[in-house]
Design an enzyme around this catalytic site. Structure first.
Site, PDB file in Angstrom:
ATOM      1  N   HIS A   1      52.708  48.302   9.549  1.00 25.19           N
ATOM      2  CA  HIS A   1      53.000  47.066  10.284  1.00 25.19           C
ATOM      3  C   HIS A   1      51.733  46.215  10.401  1.00 25.19           C
ATOM      4  O   HIS A   1      51.751  45.000  10.155  1.00 25.19           O
ATOM      5  CB  HIS A   1      53.507  47.406  11.685  1.00 25.19           C
ATOM      6  CG  HIS A   1      54.982  47.619  11.771  1.00 25.19           C
ATOM      7  ND1 HIS A   1      55.876  46.592  11.898  1.00 25.19           N
ATOM      8  CD2 HIS A   1      55.724  48.756  11.744  1.00 25.19           C
ATOM      9  CE1 HIS A   1      57.108  47.076  11.953  1.00 25.19           C
ATOM     10  NE2 HIS A   1      57.046  48.395  11.867  1.00 25.19           N
TER      11      HIS A   1
ATOM     12  N   HIS B   1      53.520  54.814  10.459  1.00 20.19           N
ATOM     13  CA  HIS B   1      54.376  53.621  10.400  1.00 20.19           C
ATOM     14  C   HIS B   1      53.662  52.402  10.994  1.00 20.19           C
ATOM     15  O   HIS B   1      53.748  51.290  10.479  1.00 20.19           O
ATOM     16  CB  HIS B   1      55.682  53.938  11.127  1.00 20.19           C
ATOM     17  CG  HIS B   1      56.212  52.876  12.023  1.00 20.19           C
ATOM     18  ND1 HIS B   1      55.765  52.718  13.328  1.00 20.19           N
ATOM     19  CD2 HIS B   1      57.149  51.916  11.842  1.00 20.19           C
ATOM     20  CE1 HIS B   1      56.407  51.714  13.887  1.00 20.19           C
ATOM     21  NE2 HIS B   1      57.257  51.207  13.013  1.00 20.19           N
TER      22      HIS B   1
ATOM     23  N   HIS C   1      66.045  53.651  15.200  1.00 17.61           N
ATOM     24  CA  HIS C   1      65.807  52.854  13.998  1.00 17.61           C
ATOM     25  C   HIS C   1      66.747  53.239  12.854  1.00 17.61           C
ATOM     26  O   HIS C   1      67.080  52.392  12.016  1.00 17.61           O
ATOM     27  CB  HIS C   1      64.338  52.973  13.576  1.00 17.61           C
ATOM     28  CG  HIS C   1      63.404  52.151  14.425  1.00 17.61           C
ATOM     29  ND1 HIS C   1      62.912  52.600  15.636  1.00 17.61           N
ATOM     30  CD2 HIS C   1      62.894  50.902  14.243  1.00 17.61           C
ATOM     31  CE1 HIS C   1      62.131  51.661  16.157  1.00 17.61           C
ATOM     32  NE2 HIS C   1      62.103  50.628  15.340  1.00 17.61           N
TER      33      HIS C   1
ATOM     34  N   HIS D   1      65.375  43.998  17.472  1.00 20.81           N
ATOM     35  CA  HIS D   1      64.156  44.783  17.572  1.00 20.81           C
ATOM     36  C   HIS D   1      63.306  44.305  18.744  1.00 20.81           C
ATOM     37  O   HIS D   1      62.734  45.113  19.485  1.00 20.81           O
ATOM     38  CB  HIS D   1      63.358  44.702  16.268  1.00 20.81           C
ATOM     39  CG  HIS D   1      62.307  45.759  16.131  1.00 20.81           C
ATOM     40  ND1 HIS D   1      60.969  45.505  16.305  1.00 20.81           N
ATOM     41  CD2 HIS D   1      62.404  47.081  15.844  1.00 20.81           C
ATOM     42  CE1 HIS D   1      60.286  46.631  16.122  1.00 20.81           C
ATOM     43  NE2 HIS D   1      61.126  47.592  15.850  1.00 20.81           N
TER      44      HIS D   1
ATOM     45  N   PHE E   1      55.803  43.742  17.315  1.00 21.37           N
ATOM     46  CA  PHE E   1      57.160  44.290  17.372  1.00 21.37           C
ATOM     47  C   PHE E   1      58.211  43.213  17.619  1.00 21.37           C
ATOM     48  O   PHE E   1      59.344  43.313  17.158  1.00 21.37           O
ATOM     49  CB  PHE E   1      57.268  45.360  18.460  1.00 21.37           C
ATOM     50  CG  PHE E   1      56.646  46.678  18.087  1.00 21.37           C
ATOM     51  CD1 PHE E   1      56.538  47.081  16.766  1.00 21.37           C
ATOM     52  CD2 PHE E   1      56.178  47.531  19.072  1.00 21.37           C
ATOM     53  CE1 PHE E   1      55.968  48.290  16.419  1.00 21.37           C
ATOM     54  CE2 PHE E   1      55.605  48.756  18.739  1.00 21.37           C
ATOM     55  CZ  PHE E   1      55.502  49.135  17.416  1.00 21.37           C
TER      56      PHE E   1
ATOM     57  N   HIS F   1      61.048  50.637   7.080  1.00 18.43           N
ATOM     58  CA  HIS F   1      61.716  51.615   7.936  1.00 18.43           C
ATOM     59  C   HIS F   1      62.694  52.491   7.169  1.00 18.43           C
ATOM     60  O   HIS F   1      63.001  53.616   7.614  1.00 18.43           O
ATOM     61  CB  HIS F   1      62.397  50.919   9.114  1.00 18.43           C
ATOM     62  CG  HIS F   1      61.492  50.753  10.280  1.00 18.43           C
ATOM     63  ND1 HIS F   1      61.329  51.730  11.240  1.00 18.43           N
ATOM     64  CD2 HIS F   1      60.651  49.738  10.625  1.00 18.43           C
ATOM     65  CE1 HIS F   1      60.454  51.326  12.136  1.00 18.43           C
ATOM     66  NE2 HIS F   1      60.029  50.120  11.792  1.00 18.43           N
TER      67      HIS F   1
ATOM     68  N   HIS G   1      60.248  52.893  21.185  1.00 20.54           N
ATOM     69  CA  HIS G   1      59.056  53.429  20.534  1.00 20.54           C
ATOM     70  C   HIS G   1      58.411  54.468  21.463  1.00 20.54           C
ATOM     71  O   HIS G   1      58.846  54.660  22.588  1.00 20.54           O
ATOM     72  CB  HIS G   1      58.046  52.317  20.230  1.00 20.54           C
ATOM     73  CG  HIS G   1      58.506  51.379  19.160  1.00 20.54           C
ATOM     74  ND1 HIS G   1      59.303  50.302  19.426  1.00 20.54           N
ATOM     75  CD2 HIS G   1      58.293  51.371  17.817  1.00 20.54           C
ATOM     76  CE1 HIS G   1      59.549  49.660  18.294  1.00 20.54           C
ATOM     77  NE2 HIS G   1      58.961  50.287  17.308  1.00 20.54           N
TER      78      HIS G   1
END
Length: 590
Positions: free
Chosen positions: A325, A321, A198, A168, A341, A354, A189
């Protein structure tokens, strides 16, 4: 093409998937065109139509072959560009990842053979909600044991827990340049690549866990944050003695009972739990409702190989999303682990989170009758590399249908499709303009403007056309666009957008109806001297569908709107606000 309606939506879809499974076991391979008819009707299409109706029709009560693979889509816009292709793994370099001292490159021998991925021929695996598996001791023992074995693998093994987490970082924190460039990072992203990449990532992580415990039926659970019972931090990740535990979390939020805030911006929401739950459900509903006729509003804008100067634009699902996080990660420092990230996948809840994001995409596709989101070869032919469950480096394409990857989701209620009140109380509607505290607002102009948390930016924006007829709405969706968004520090930034009807050229005290948000997580890099660099940042843009919103607030006959930008955190400038009509990609859903 076969119509694949997810089992989370209807019992008929489960029957169809079971039929497909029986056919596969009889040796027929992939079954094309299975429709599961009852009484001469296509139950899958009818169920999808009914779900769309619940979102869109009763507005009073409701508010890679490519990625395409078997769908065989070849039409699309003619563009002088190419799809995103796998990077050269031997050229991994320091990432923008100060929490990891910028190092997250994989072990690479230089002799790895790359094969086409052979899709699994396993029984259909069912992902289950995290809050429901906690009492399944057999499943939890397997899950913990699989992660424990992954963590105990040699540090250089491609299956090792932290090597898997570093994937990631590599693809999200600029550790690779795109093929044939030395200055265009691979970034998964902020664009239409977000959901497909993903999905692949989770698939291989899940398959490796199953291989480690010799269980072809193993699946990771999904954090069911789109329902009341699933909006707290999953209990299965809270045991400090479990391999699923991560100490680098915001302990205020992971305790029992704290409600996830999908608009979180590092400030605690003082509303009641029931109000936060309602706001979350309404945000999810609006995300679906306002984007069904134009996929880029849900999934993000196109990105093509070699493009340097594009303005990144994620979809509203990625915005939702992002909030999770931020809410889970530590509130200070580098926001580890989930809040950055580069470190997010070091927390096992990342994959659970996810998994639900992936489920949201699957539901979205079902509500659109499984129409292909982008009939564009630069999306359909995008390709990526992963190590599979046989330790082989593979090139994978075709992820539109989860059942080709041999998984589906357990059927659970979708309360955001139910009868909830997502309309603001119209407290000012009955008042005359003389009774209101009105403020004169003007157009945006041509000069970029810095957002101020204490003084929201309010502008008058002309609409391209008012009182559009139903057929016009079927052909074009009205979209609010904010361009040249610049996050001026390395910190996380968020602003919310509201729309209201003006009183002439005056704005009332109420911001109006929530339309959506812009969120960009912190993106940092540590310099050679150990201090944090202020690196260059691409400008972004935000696109929000407002066709349904304007009907909800009775603004169809307004020729202008008041748009309000409310800064929640960070430092941001914007370069313009406008409203445009964009061609729909699935007209039938309106």
């Amino acid at each position: 093409m076969s119509l694949l309606l997810n089992s989370s939506l209807t019992g008929a879809s489960s029957a169809c998937l079971l039929h497909r499974e029986k056919c596969r076991r009889r040796g027929r391979g992939h079954v094309h065109g299975v429709t599961c008819r009852q009484g001469g009707n296509d139950d899958r299409r009818e169920a999808a139509r009914q779900q769309r109706s619940r979102l869109l029709l009763d507005r009073r009560d409701m508010l890679l072959g490519g990625l395409g693979g078997l769908y065989g889509v070849t039409a699309g816009p003619k563009v002088l560009a190419e799809p995103i292709m796998p990077p050269d793994l031997s050229k991994c370099h320091d990432a923008n990842a100060p929490a990891l001292d910028n190092h997250c490159c994989p072990p690479y021998s230089g002799s790895d053979t790359i094969l086409e991925y052979d899709f699994p021929a396993t029984p259909l695996r069912v992902r289950r909600p995290a809050h429901l598996v906690k009492d399944d001791q057999e499943y939890m023992d397997k899950y913990k044991e699989a992660v424990r074995r992954m963590k105990n693998l040699p540090a250089e093994h491609p299956w090792n827990y932290y090597q898997q987490a570093n994937i990631h970082c590599q693809y999200c924190n600029d550790a690779y340049y795109q093929q044939n460039t030395d200055d265009v990072p691979v970034q998964v992203h902020f664009s239409w690549i977000f959901l497909p990449w993903h999905r692949y990532y989770l698939h291989f992580y899940e398959r490796i866990l199953g291989k480690l415990i010799d269980d072809d039926t193993f699946t990771i659970p999904f954090w069911n944050w789109d329902t009341k019972d699933g909006m707290t931090f999953p209990a299965i990740f809270q045991d400090a003695a479990s391999p699923l535990y991560d100490p680098k979390r915001d302990q205020r939020h992971v305790k029992d009972g704290a409600i996830l805030d999908l608009k979180y911006a590092y400030t605690e929401n003082t509303a009641s739990d029931s109000e936060i739950i309602r706001e979350n459900l309404c945000f999810i509903r609006k995300t679906f409702k306002h984007s069904l006729s134009l996929a880029e509003l849900f999934m993000g804008d196109p990105v093509r190989a070699g493009e340097k100067e594009i303005q990144e634009a994620n979809g509203q699902l990625e915005v939702i999303h992002n909030a999770a996080h931020m809410w889970v990660g530590e509130p200070g420092g580098y926001k580890e682990n989930m809040g950055d990230f580069s470190t997010a996948a070091r927390d096992s809840v990342f994959f659970c989170h996810h998994s639900n994001v992936d489920r949201m995409w699957d539901i979205y596709r079902n509500l659109r009758g499984n129409s292909v989101e982008f009939k564009d070869k630069d999306w359909l032919d995008s390709t990526f590399l992963f190590h599979d469950e046989n330790e082989q480096l593979v090139k994978i394409q075709d992820c539109l249908d989860p059942t080709k990857l041999r998984y589906t989701f357990e059927q659970v209620p979708l309360p955001w499709l139910g009868n909830i009140n997502c309309q603001k109380t119209a407290e000012t509607k009955s008042k005359s303009t003389a009774e209101l505290s009105l403020k004169r607002v003007g157009e945006f102009g041509t000069t970029p403007k810095a957002l101020d948390a204490s003084n929201p930016l309010r502008v008058i924006v002309a609409r391209p056309k008012k009182n559009r007829k139903k057929k016009e709405k079927q052909e074009k969706v009205e979209v609010l666009q904010i361009k040249d968004i610049k996050v001026t520090t390395n910190e996380t930034a968020r602003f919310d957008v509201y729309v209201a009807v003006p009183y002439g050229d005056l704005a009332g005290p109420d911001y109006g109806e929530f339309a959506g948000s812009f969120v960009r997580l912190a993106h940092r890099k540590k310099g050679s001297d150990g201090t944090e660099e202020q690196g260059p940042k691409k400008k972004g843009k935000l696109k929000l569908g407002i066709t349904a919103l304007l009907e909800d607030i009775d603004a169809e006959d307004a020729d202008k709107l008041v748009v309000t930008l409310v800064l929640r955190t960070g430092s941001v400038t914007v370069g313009g606000v406008s409203i445009k009509l964009l061609q729909t990609d699935t007209p039938a859903v309106i």
